[in-house]
Design an enzyme around this catalytic site. Structure first.
Site, short mmCIF file in Angstrom:
data_model
loop_
_atom_site.label_atom_id
_atom_site.label_comp_id
_atom_site.label_asym_id
_atom_site.label_seq_id
_atom_site.Cartn_x
_atom_site.Cartn_y
_atom_site.Cartn_z
N HIS A 121 19.10 110.92 -18.51
CA HIS A 121 20.26 110.36 -19.21
C HIS A 121 20.19 110.61 -20.71
O HIS A 121 21.19 110.80 -21.36
CB HIS A 121 20.39 108.87 -18.90
CG HIS A 121 20.85 108.62 -17.51
ND1 HIS A 121 20.01 108.12 -16.54
CD2 HIS A 121 22.04 108.86 -16.91
CE1 HIS A 121 20.69 108.05 -15.41
NE2 HIS A 121 21.91 108.48 -15.59
N CYS A 142 30.96 115.87 -11.91
CA CYS A 142 30.81 115.39 -13.29
C CYS A 142 29.34 115.40 -13.73
O CYS A 142 29.01 114.88 -14.78
CB CYS A 142 31.42 114.01 -13.45
SG CYS A 142 30.70 112.77 -12.36
C1 PEP Z 1 25.18 112.22 -12.21
O1 PEP Z 1 24.30 111.58 -11.64
O2 PEP Z 1 25.39 113.44 -12.05
C2 PEP Z 1 26.07 111.55 -13.16
C3 PEP Z 1 27.12 112.14 -13.67
O3 PEP Z 1 25.74 110.28 -13.52
P1 PEP Z 1 24.57 109.92 -14.57
O4 PEP Z 1 24.09 111.23 -15.16
O5 PEP Z 1 25.16 109.02 -15.58
O6 PEP Z 1 23.56 109.27 -13.71
MG MG Z 2 24.29 109.38 -11.74
#
Ligand code: PEP
Ligand code: MG
Length: 574
Positions: free
Chosen positions: A179, A485
């Site tokens: 993250h 995403c």
């Molecule tokens: C993912 O897991 O691809 C996502 C978009 O969520 P995050 O990166 O915030 O866990």
């Molecule tokens: Mg995620």
């Protein structure tokens, strides 16, 4: 390029041990002293207001807490740790806190245990002030002059220092898909992680050149190396400028198949970093960051104000709000989740929201009431099964009342079990978005933050590609929109593969939109579909990645040729 600035360890749970160089002792001790004095002053202010509001007796505890911070024995202990044992100031305070806990744990009686809290509390306040001092120090440095160096790349590290002072981030731990990396990418901060060959913390004050794209750092660069780096960065800037010309064009392939390019938003600051006309809407608004940037839980009204600001900016374009996705490496200062042995497999995302329904209801209420300001899509993170979706839907329906739902309701596919059950899930939702960052982590049983196993984190492995193809096909069969995403959507190889699979929208950090838009416009859908089936038939990651890389390099070469032609037309003598 900049000067190395070693970040203090974050205090979300327990501050890890960190050592300092002998040359840093004086600065570190001063930092600790300033933080201690600030904490004493803060306690005096609290004591004064409490005396006014509640009387002398209730305020006495704050005087006692201030006295705790003057305890000569504690001060001797801290000084020994910093000066003799070369412990970082925050580690020294943490060690003192641990010592207090251990001592009181051995004693009997409820009251004694309460004293432990009274003795710990003021030192916790010093820890918080230490972090404020650290930020204050950075605030006095030159614009874009700091290469922030830390043990671990976390989301809070990225936003901790004034953005205009940070030239780059360099960390020992934190995967490319962590993250922290996601947020750094969205801010466009050149970032390198996994630097374990050298002790980066020993480089305080050194000059450093950071090649974010290549994952390389150069320590103590000479003038020639610095000049070369400047030339490189000017070249990159020139291409970006040329691609900005495409900014308001729609996303599509060469043959005209529309692919909507959407923005991932991590924080309210992101809104000021790009023009909303350059994207088709927001494919992922990570609401947890609106919770992280505050000292306490936002009320419904405060949330509405935030969500409305986003919707106002995008007019009638769709905005996908993902409900709170905390847990694991995303923590709120004011809501500590228990320390778990396997946090990524634990209490996070929707699981937490369904257990704390009062919090979840507040968020759903805030989001639902925003339907009058724009096109609201509500999306659930970390979905494991249909029962969870039904439970969440029931809560949403209880807020919406009878009649047609005025928002769209969707889920993220991040857990392999949800991917395999998609044919059932899709019947009960309006849309699906694939979170490849987590999906890959769970598919390969590889912690996305762990550098020791990062070579097994393989988004382009045929196993991952086949799952992504399966998801697209399942949604197409059901006639429901599907997007991605995760970070793959913003990578040239990933975007081409996903478009070829049939994903109708791709959501990414806005910074990547121009490049992905330009690449997609150079390829035909039929050619992409052929690449997809070749890559999915591959047997190893290297083979599949090779196939995808070849097609993205081809497309990129065409983009560069276009930039060059445009350059020479506008500048015939250069
Ligand atoms: C993912 O897991 O691809 C996502 C978009 O969520 P995050 O990166 O915030 O866990
Ligand atoms: Mg995620």
């Amino acid at each position: 390029m900049g000067t190395v600035f070693v970040a203090l360890a974050p205090s979300a749970h327990r501050v890890p041990q960190r050592s300092i160089e002998a040359s840093d002792v004086e600065r570190s001790w001063k930092l600790l002293e300033t933080a201690r004095q600030a904490a004493i002053q803060r306690l005096a202010v609290i004591q004064e207001t409490t005396t006014k509001e509640l009387g002398l007796q209730d305020a006495a505890i704050y005087a006692a807490q201030a006295a705790v911070l003057q305890d000569p024995e504690a001060l001797r202990d801290l000084k020994r740790r910093v000066v003799d044992e070369l412990q970082a100031p925050e580690s020294a305070v943490q060690a003192l806190l641990d010592h207090l806990s251990r001592t009181f744990e051995q004693l009997e009686g409820g009251d004694v245990k309460n004293w432990a809290a009274d003795l710990r509390d003021p030192w916790e306040l010093v820890l918080r002030h230490l972090h404020d001092e650290d930020i204050e120090l950075a605030r006095h440095m030159g614009e874009g002059s700091l290469v922030i160096v830390a043990e671990e790349l976390t989301p809070t590290l990225v936003v901790r220092y004034p953005r205009n002072k940070v030239a780059a981030l360099v960390c020992a731990r934190g995967g490319r898909y962590s993250h922290g990396a996601v947020v750094a990418r969205s801010y466009g901060i050149p970032t390198v992680t996994g630097v374990t060959e050298i002790d980066i913390k020993a480089l305080a004050g050194e000059s450093m050149v950071v090649y974010g794209g290549e994952g390389r750092v150069l320590v103590g660069a000479d003038q020639e190396q610095c000049e070369r780096a400047l030339v490189r960065s000017a070249e990159v800037a020139r291409v970006s400028e040329a691609l900005a010309g495409l900014a308001e064009e729609a996303g599509r392939t060469k043959d005209g198949t529309p692919i909507s390019l959407l923005a991932n938003i991590e924080s309210m600051h992101d809104l000021d970093l790009f023009d909303p006309n350059t994207v088709g809407g927001v494919g992922l608004f990570r609401t947890e960051f609106a919770y992280m940037e505050r000292p306490s839980f936002p009320s419904v009204e405060e949330q509405v104000a935030v969500y409305k600001r986003v919707l106002d900016r995008f007019g009638q374009k769709p905005v996908v709000f993902r409900t709170l996705d905390i847990g694991a490496d995303k923590q709120l200062r004011y809501f500590r989740t228990p320390e778990e042995v396997n946090p990524s497999l634990g209490w996070r995302g929707l699981r937490l929201s369904l257990d704390w329904q009062d919090l979840f209801l507040m968020q759903l209420q805030a989001l639902y009431s925003c339907h009058e300001f724009g096109s609201v899509l509500i999306m659930l993170p970390m979905v494991t099964n249909l029962e969870e979706i039904r439970q969440a839907r029931q809560l949403l329906d209880s807020i919406a009342g009878c009649g047609e739902l005025k928002v769209q309701f969707g889920v993220m596919i991040e857990v392999p079990a949800a991917a395999m059950a998609l044919a059932d899930i899709i019947e009960e939702v309006d849309f699906v978005s694939v979170g490849t960052n987590d999906l890959v982590q769970y598919l390969f049983a590889v912690d996305r933050d762990n550098p020791w196993v990062s070579d097994l984190y393989q988004p382009y492995h045929p196993a991952s590609l086949r799952v992504l193809q399966f998801i697209a096909q399942t949604c197409a069969k059901a006639g429901k929109p599907v997007s991605v995403c995760g970070e793959m959507a913003g990578q040239p190889e990933g975007a081409l593969f996903l478009a070829g699979c049939g994903y109708t929208s791709l959501s990414m950090a806005p910074l990547f939109v121009p490049e992905i838009k330009a690449i997609l416009r150079e390829v035909d859908m039929e050619a992409l579909q052929a690449v997809v089936s070749r890559a999915c038939r591959a047997t190893t990651e290297a083979e599949a990645r090779g196939i995808l890389h070849e097609s993205s390099e081809d497309a990129w070469a065409k983009v560069l040729a276009m930039v060059k032609t445009a350059d020479s037309r506008s500048n015939p003598h250069s």
